[in-house]
Motif scaffolding. Structure first.
Motif, PDB file in Angstrom:
ATOM      1  N   THR A 172       0.783  -1.190   0.004  1.00 20.58           N
ATOM      2  CA  THR A 172       0.122   0.087  -0.056  1.00 20.58           C
ATOM      3  C   THR A 172       0.969   1.304  -0.231  1.00 20.58           C
ATOM      4  O   THR A 172       0.631   2.086  -0.585  1.00 20.58           O
ATOM      5  CB  THR A 172      -0.944  -0.104   1.327  1.00 20.58           C
ATOM      6  N   LEU A 173       1.835   1.217   0.723  1.00 24.29           N
ATOM      7  CA  LEU A 173       2.803   2.443   0.954  1.00 24.29           C
ATOM      8  C   LEU A 173       3.571   2.508  -0.392  1.00 24.29           C
ATOM      9  O   LEU A 173       4.282   3.733  -0.487  1.00 24.29           O
ATOM     10  CB  LEU A 173       3.545   2.400   2.241  1.00 24.29           C
ATOM     11  N   ALA A 174       3.519   1.586  -1.087  1.00 22.35           N
ATOM     12  CA  ALA A 174       4.504   1.842  -2.496  1.00 22.35           C
ATOM     13  C   ALA A 174       3.763   2.895  -3.460  1.00 22.35           C
ATOM     14  O   ALA A 174       4.699   3.522  -4.335  1.00 22.35           O
ATOM     15  CB  ALA A 174       4.515   0.469  -3.164  1.00 22.35           C
ATOM     16  N   ASN A 175       2.669   3.215  -3.151  1.00 21.62           N
ATOM     17  CA  ASN A 175       1.848   4.220  -3.769  1.00 21.62           C
ATOM     18  C   ASN A 175       2.385   5.506  -3.116  1.00 21.62           C
ATOM     19  O   ASN A 175       1.876   5.593  -1.984  1.00 21.62           O
ATOM     20  CB  ASN A 175       0.379   4.173  -3.582  1.00 21.62           C
ATOM     21  N   PRO A 176       3.115   6.449  -3.718  1.00 18.08           N
ATOM     22  CA  PRO A 176       3.764   7.742  -3.347  1.00 18.08           C
ATOM     23  C   PRO A 176       2.446   8.700  -2.636  1.00 18.08           C
ATOM     24  O   PRO A 176       2.620   9.214  -1.414  1.00 18.08           O
ATOM     25  CB  PRO A 176       4.360   8.493  -4.355  1.00 18.08           C
ATOM     26  N   ALA A 177       1.240   8.600  -3.087  1.00 14.63           N
ATOM     27  CA  ALA A 177       0.248   9.358  -2.861  1.00 14.63           C
ATOM     28  C   ALA A 177      -0.463   8.745  -1.451  1.00 14.63           C
ATOM     29  O   ALA A 177      -0.570   9.518  -0.585  1.00 14.63           O
ATOM     30  CB  ALA A 177      -0.909   9.324  -3.828  1.00 14.63           C
ATOM     31  N   ARG A 178      -0.436   7.642  -1.406  1.00 10.13           N
ATOM     32  CA  ARG A 178      -0.996   7.012  -0.142  1.00 10.13           C
ATOM     33  C   ARG A 178       0.166   7.187   1.148  1.00 10.13           C
ATOM     34  O   ARG A 178       0.072   7.383   2.353  1.00 10.13           O
ATOM     35  CB  ARG A 178      -1.230   5.523  -0.182  1.00 10.13           C
ATOM     36  N   PHE A 179       1.432   7.192   0.662  1.00  8.04           N
ATOM     37  CA  PHE A 179       2.563   7.445   1.547  1.00  8.04           C
ATOM     38  C   PHE A 179       2.635   8.652   2.114  1.00  8.04           C
ATOM     39  O   PHE A 179       2.428   8.933   3.109  1.00  8.04           O
ATOM     40  CB  PHE A 179       3.986   7.040   0.910  1.00  8.04           C
ATOM     41  N   LEU A 180       2.317   9.740   1.139  1.00  7.76           N
ATOM     42  CA  LEU A 180       2.307  11.102   1.469  1.00  7.76           C
ATOM     43  C   LEU A 180       1.099  11.290   2.478  1.00  7.76           C
ATOM     44  O   LEU A 180       1.199  12.116   3.259  1.00  7.76           O
ATOM     45  CB  LEU A 180       2.116  11.862   0.169  1.00  7.76           C
ATOM     46  N   LYS A 181      -0.034  10.618   2.218  1.00  7.67           N
ATOM     47  CA  LYS A 181      -1.311  11.032   2.933  1.00  7.67           C
ATOM     48  C   LYS A 181      -0.827  10.618   4.581  1.00  7.67           C
ATOM     49  O   LYS A 181      -1.502  11.101   5.483  1.00  7.67           O
ATOM     50  CB  LYS A 181      -2.180  10.003   2.613  1.00  7.67           C
ATOM     51  N   VAL A 195      15.217  -6.129  -4.418  1.00  8.45           N
ATOM     52  CA  VAL A 195      14.819  -7.522  -4.483  1.00  8.45           C
ATOM     53  C   VAL A 195      13.031  -7.308  -4.927  1.00  8.45           C
ATOM     54  O   VAL A 195      12.528  -7.895  -5.655  1.00  8.45           O
ATOM     55  CB  VAL A 195      14.587  -8.071  -3.146  1.00  8.45           C
ATOM     56  N   TRP A 196      12.412  -6.138  -4.389  1.00 13.42           N
ATOM     57  CA  TRP A 196      11.032  -6.020  -4.582  1.00 13.42           C
ATOM     58  C   TRP A 196      10.879  -4.536  -5.495  1.00 13.42           C
ATOM     59  O   TRP A 196       9.845  -4.537  -5.973  1.00 13.42           O
ATOM     60  CB  TRP A 196      10.151  -5.986  -3.532  1.00 13.42           C
ATOM     61  N   ARG A 197      11.876  -3.864  -5.883  1.00  9.17           N
ATOM     62  CA  ARG A 197      11.820  -3.055  -6.618  1.00  9.17           C
ATOM     63  C   ARG A 197      10.800  -2.020  -6.252  1.00  9.17           C
ATOM     64  O   ARG A 197       9.950  -1.160  -6.859  1.00  9.17           O
ATOM     65  CB  ARG A 197      11.380  -3.127  -8.012  1.00  9.17           C
ATOM     66  N   HIS A 198      10.532  -1.493  -4.704  1.00  8.73           N
ATOM     67  CA  HIS A 198       9.785  -0.972  -4.099  1.00  8.73           C
ATOM     68  C   HIS A 198      10.059   0.506  -4.435  1.00  8.73           C
ATOM     69  O   HIS A 198      11.251   1.002  -4.271  1.00  8.73           O
ATOM     70  CB  HIS A 198       9.720  -0.937  -2.667  1.00  8.73           C
ATOM     71  N   PRO A 199       9.101   1.165  -5.018  1.00  6.10           N
ATOM     72  CA  PRO A 199       9.415   2.702  -5.798  1.00  6.10           C
ATOM     73  C   PRO A 199       9.781   3.551  -4.673  1.00  6.10           C
ATOM     74  O   PRO A 199      10.435   4.687  -4.820  1.00  6.10           O
ATOM     75  CB  PRO A 199       8.289   3.144  -6.295  1.00  6.10           C
ATOM     76  N   LEU A 200       9.623   3.564  -3.330  1.00  2.00           N
ATOM     77  CA  LEU A 200      10.027   4.339  -2.263  1.00  2.00           C
ATOM     78  C   LEU A 200      11.337   3.990  -1.418  1.00  2.00           C
ATOM     79  O   LEU A 200      11.718   4.777  -0.625  1.00  2.00           O
ATOM     80  CB  LEU A 200       8.813   4.768  -1.414  1.00  2.00           C
ATOM     81  N   ALA A 201      11.785   2.821  -1.764  1.00  4.07           N
ATOM     82  CA  ALA A 201      12.666   2.272  -0.919  1.00  4.07           C
ATOM     83  C   ALA A 201      14.183   2.922  -1.135  1.00  4.07           C
ATOM     84  O   ALA A 201      14.814   3.452  -0.171  1.00  4.07           O
ATOM     85  CB  ALA A 201      13.057   0.733  -1.368  1.00  4.07           C
ATOM     86  N   MET A 202      14.410   3.522  -2.384  1.00  5.09           N
ATOM     87  CA  MET A 202      15.656   4.194  -2.826  1.00  5.09           C
ATOM     88  C   MET A 202      15.574   5.666  -2.110  1.00  5.09           C
ATOM     89  O   MET A 202      16.383   6.284  -1.756  1.00  5.09           O
ATOM     90  CB  MET A 202      16.091   4.024  -3.959  1.00  5.09           C
TER      91      MET A 202
END
Length: 246
Positions: free
Chosen positions: A6-15, A82-89
């Motif tokens: 769920t947190l991989a979505n930047p909009a949800r993370f920012l919320k 491993v998972w290419r999580h967009p927020l990890a880097m």
């Protein structure tokens, strides 16, 4: 609780991050203030080190977060690879600067503490030298991230570096066991401590306070990086439109 996916979505993370950032920041500041006040005014001097022992309320949290910061970089780098999580880097990049600052503060406060205790500002022993290496590894990571961005890289090289740098963490942790050193051995464990409780109690406030403060700074930096990335993407789209219509 939101999942990692769920947190991989930047909009949800920012919320989640927007309201959480000031809470973590100001709770951290309040706890630090309580810990420093207690450490400076409500604890007795140590029977051997005297008043100089009070620097532990800053030195121990900075050491903890200097090492903890790189642990966060290593975990984020692994998740990215491993998972290419967009927020990890983005998380790894956000951790790097405050992690380097806390590692530097650890070295500085350790030197200030060491001068009256050991009679020298610096000693090339295992703990001090490995912590200095970690500080330089932080600087190398930040330089590598910038170089990777400049050449349009995909982040894999900095991520591999982030994982490789974690080899220093057990060296720092066990250096006082493996080598003969001026630095004192482990004083605080999960179940017991060699420090008297009358001196120890403010440390829990500064330790937790600096941890909350650190987390708030990391979230703030992640939000800034996301905003900058979004702005750069918009500028590139605008430039493309101009080129097409020209």
């Amino acid at each position: 609780m939101p999942s990692l996916h769920t947190l991989a979505n930047p909009a949800r993370f920012l919320k989640l991050a927007r309201p959480l950032t000031p809470v973590l920041f100001w709770v951290g500041v309040a706890l630090i203030a309580i810990g420093v006040w207690g450490g400076l005014t409500r604890t007795p001097p140590d029977y051997l080190q005297g008043e100089t022992v009070r620097i532990l309320y800053i030195h121990v949290p900075t050491a903890w977060l200097g090492m903890g910061g790189w642990s966060g970089i290593a975990i984020s780098s692994l998740v990215f690879l491993v998972w290419r999580h967009p927020l990890a880097m983005i998380a790894a990049r956000a951790i790097a600067l405050p992690g380097a600052v806390f590692a530097g503060l650890c070295l500085a406060t350790g030197s200030i503490w060491g001068r009256p205790t050991w009679g020298t500002w610096w000693q090339w022993d295992g703990r001090l030298t490995s912590m200095l290496l970690l500080f330089f590894v932080y600087l190398g990571f930040m330089a590598l991230v910038r170089a990777d961005d400049d050449r349009g890289g995909d982040g894999r090289i900095p991520a591999l570096y982030g994982i490789a740098g974690s080899v220093l963490l057990p060296i720092i942790r066990y250096s006082v066991v493996w080598w003969n050193t001026l630095h004192q051995g482990q004083s605080i464990g999960l179940t017991k401590s060699t420090i008297d409780s009358s001196i120890l109690w403010p440390l829990w406030f500064t330790l937790s306070g600096f941890t909350f403060f650190f987390a708030g700074i990391v979230l703030m930096r992640m939000r800034t990086i996301l905003a900058r990335t979004k702005a750069e993407a918009r500028m590139r789209r605008m430039a493309t439109v101009v080129e097409v219509t020209a």
